[in-house]
Write an enzyme that holds these catalytic residues in place. Structure first.
Site, PDB file in Angstrom:
ATOM      1  CE  LYS A 161      -3.768   6.346   9.272  1.00 45.78           C
ATOM      2  NZ  LYS A 161      -3.139   5.774  10.399  1.00 45.78           N
TER       3      LYS A 161
ATOM      4  CE  LYS B 131      -6.124  -0.858  -0.809  1.00 46.06           C
ATOM      5  NZ  LYS B 131      -4.589  -0.063  -0.267  1.00 46.06           N
TER       6      LYS B 131
ATOM      7  CD  GLU C 136      -3.802  -1.674   2.960  1.00 42.29           C
ATOM      8  OE1 GLU C 136      -3.626  -0.617   4.033  1.00 42.29           O
ATOM      9  OE2 GLU C 136      -3.979  -1.370   1.955  1.00 42.29           O
ATOM     10  CG  ASP C 137      -1.806   2.689   6.494  1.00 38.37           C
ATOM     11  OD1 ASP C 137      -1.989   2.187   5.244  1.00 38.37           O
ATOM     12  OD2 ASP C 137      -2.205   3.858   6.876  1.00 38.37           O
TER      13      ASP C 137
ATOM     14  CB  THR D 257       0.492  10.841   2.075  1.00 37.65           C
ATOM     15  OG1 THR D 257       0.212   9.306   2.033  1.00 37.65           O
ATOM     16  CG2 THR D 257       1.418  11.325   0.888  1.00 37.65           C
TER      17      THR D 257
ATOM     18  CG  ASP E  88      -1.763   1.060   1.513  1.00 40.01           C
ATOM     19  OD1 ASP E  88      -2.352   1.606   0.462  1.00 40.01           O
ATOM     20  OD2 ASP E  88      -1.629   1.744   2.629  1.00 40.01           O
ATOM     21  CG  LEU E  89       1.548   5.695  -2.006  1.00 42.14           C
ATOM     22  CD1 LEU E  89       3.199   5.654  -2.097  1.00 42.14           C
ATOM     23  CD2 LEU E  89       1.008   6.359  -3.024  1.00 42.14           C
ATOM     24  CG  ASP E  90      -1.668   7.798   0.693  1.00 47.27           C
ATOM     25  OD1 ASP E  90      -0.783   8.419   0.254  1.00 47.27           O
ATOM     26  OD2 ASP E  90      -2.626   7.460  -0.083  1.00 47.27           O
TER      27      ASP E  90
ATOM     28  CB  SER F 181      -1.971   2.829  -3.967  1.00 49.40           C
ATOM     29  OG  SER F 181      -2.634   4.081  -3.015  1.00 49.40           O
ATOM     30  CB  ALA F 182      -7.157   3.698  -2.279  1.00 53.06           C
TER      31      ALA F 182
HETATM   32  C1  BG6 Z   1      -5.647   6.255   0.282  1.00 53.07           C
HETATM   33  C2  BG6 Z   1      -5.632   6.846   1.583  1.00 53.07           C
HETATM   34  O1  BG6 Z   1      -4.312   5.501   0.274  1.00 53.07           O
HETATM   35  O2  BG6 Z   1      -5.670   6.907  -0.857  1.00 53.07           O
HETATM   36  C3  BG6 Z   1      -6.937   7.660   1.730  1.00 53.07           C
HETATM   37  O3  BG6 Z   1      -5.234   6.145   2.513  1.00 53.07           O
HETATM   38  C4  BG6 Z   1      -7.148   8.468   0.266  1.00 53.07           C
HETATM   39  O4  BG6 Z   1      -6.869   8.684   2.612  1.00 53.07           O
HETATM   40  C5  BG6 Z   1      -7.144   7.448  -0.763  1.00 53.07           C
HETATM   41  O5  BG6 Z   1      -8.610   9.131   0.475  1.00 53.07           O
HETATM   42  C6  BG6 Z   1      -7.530   8.121  -2.358  1.00 53.07           C
HETATM   43  O6  BG6 Z   1      -6.498   9.104  -2.381  1.00 53.07           O
HETATM   44  P1  BG6 Z   1      -6.041  10.050  -3.465  1.00 53.07           P
HETATM   45  O7  BG6 Z   1      -4.767  10.412  -3.695  1.00 53.07           O
HETATM   46  O8  BG6 Z   1      -6.717   9.611  -4.839  1.00 53.07           O
HETATM   47  O9  BG6 Z   1      -7.231  11.218  -3.307  1.00 53.07           O
HETATM   48 MG    MG Z   2      -2.687   3.199   3.494  1.00 51.44          MG
END
Ligand code: BG6
Ligand code: MG
Length: 218
Positions: A45, A145, A169-170, A17, A9-11, A114-115
């Site tokens: 998250k 997710k 994953e966090d 972030t 996962d990224l964030d 990542s989302a």
């Molecule tokens: C997830 C974050 O990785 O990405 C969420 O944990 C965030 O907080 C989601 O809303 C979507 O991100 P973005 O960058 O497309 O707005």
């Molecule tokens: Mg995350």
């Protein structure tokens, strides 16, 4: 050594972030006349941008037209990107590069799941884009997710079976997605929150080479 797929996962896993998402959402909520707390931010998250805005508007007892909704999404992302554009390698979370390099050196499959629709921009800013063999992000999935779509797509992109994949994953939603995908879930964060994960570490500094070898060869 066996070959496994490692999906990050990224964030909150590679970079922190969440603080930038928080600031941008808070400003948006304030501009609409209500507040937005860090506790509420926790609940966002792993949640997609659309779903996040829906939740925030509900918390603020506010309804808007579809047109205004789109406008607010753009506004939030524009401010978020102002923070992202200032990012550099110093924002990579501790020992992430060590684990990534170890996996790459040992010919493991490494993918991003990542989302976020900003995933590639962020990876470019922190100079980690080239570490990932494949990237599956918010632009590639229709279900957020805890649906396992993002991780199943990542496994497919690596050409590795889901049961041979491992997810870092966090978020609770992300751990649930990994579990539903029949993958090994590794929670990065608090045991109190991520207890559904197969393994939990506070951060990557706690993940030893021995542990990674055990996971690969199991
Ligand atoms: C997830 C974050 O990785 O990405 C969420 O944990 C965030 O907080 C989601 O809303 C979507 O991100 P973005 O960058 O497309 O707005
Ligand atoms: Mg995350």
């Amino acid at each position: 050594m066996k070959i496994k797929g490692f999906i990050f996962d990224l964030d909150g896993v590679i970079v922190d972030t969440a603080k930038y998402h928080f600031l941008a959402w808070k400003n948006l909520a304030n501009s609409l006349g209500f507040d937005f707390t860090e506790t509420q931010n926790e609940q966002l998250k792993g949640v997609s941008r659309v779903e996040s805005l829906k939740k925030i508007l509900a918390w603020g007892n506010t309804t808007v037209s579809d047109e205004k909704f789109q406008e607010l999404m753009t506004l939030k992302n524009t401010e978020y990107l102002e923070f992202i554009n200032k990012m550099d390698d110093s924002e990579i979370l501790p020992d992430v590069p060590r684990v990534l390099d170890y996996l790459i050196d040992n010919k493991q499959g490494v993918s991003l799941g990542s989302a976020s629709k900003n995933a590639k921009v962020i990876l470019e800013k922190v100079h980690l884009l080239s570490k990932f063999k494949t990237i599956v992000d918010g632009n590639d999935v229709s279900k957020a997710k805890p649906d396992p779509e993002v991780f199943l797509n990542a496994a497919k992109s690596l050409n590795i079976k889901p049961e041979d994949c491992v997810v870092f994953e966090d978020s609770v939603a992300g751990v649930q997605a990994a579990n539903t995908a029949n993958m090994i879930s590794i929670g990065i964060g608090s045991k109190d929150v991520l207890y559904e994960a197969d393994y939990i570490f506070n951060d990557f500094t706690e993940i030893s080479t021995e542990f990674i070898n055990k996971i690969i060869n199991n």
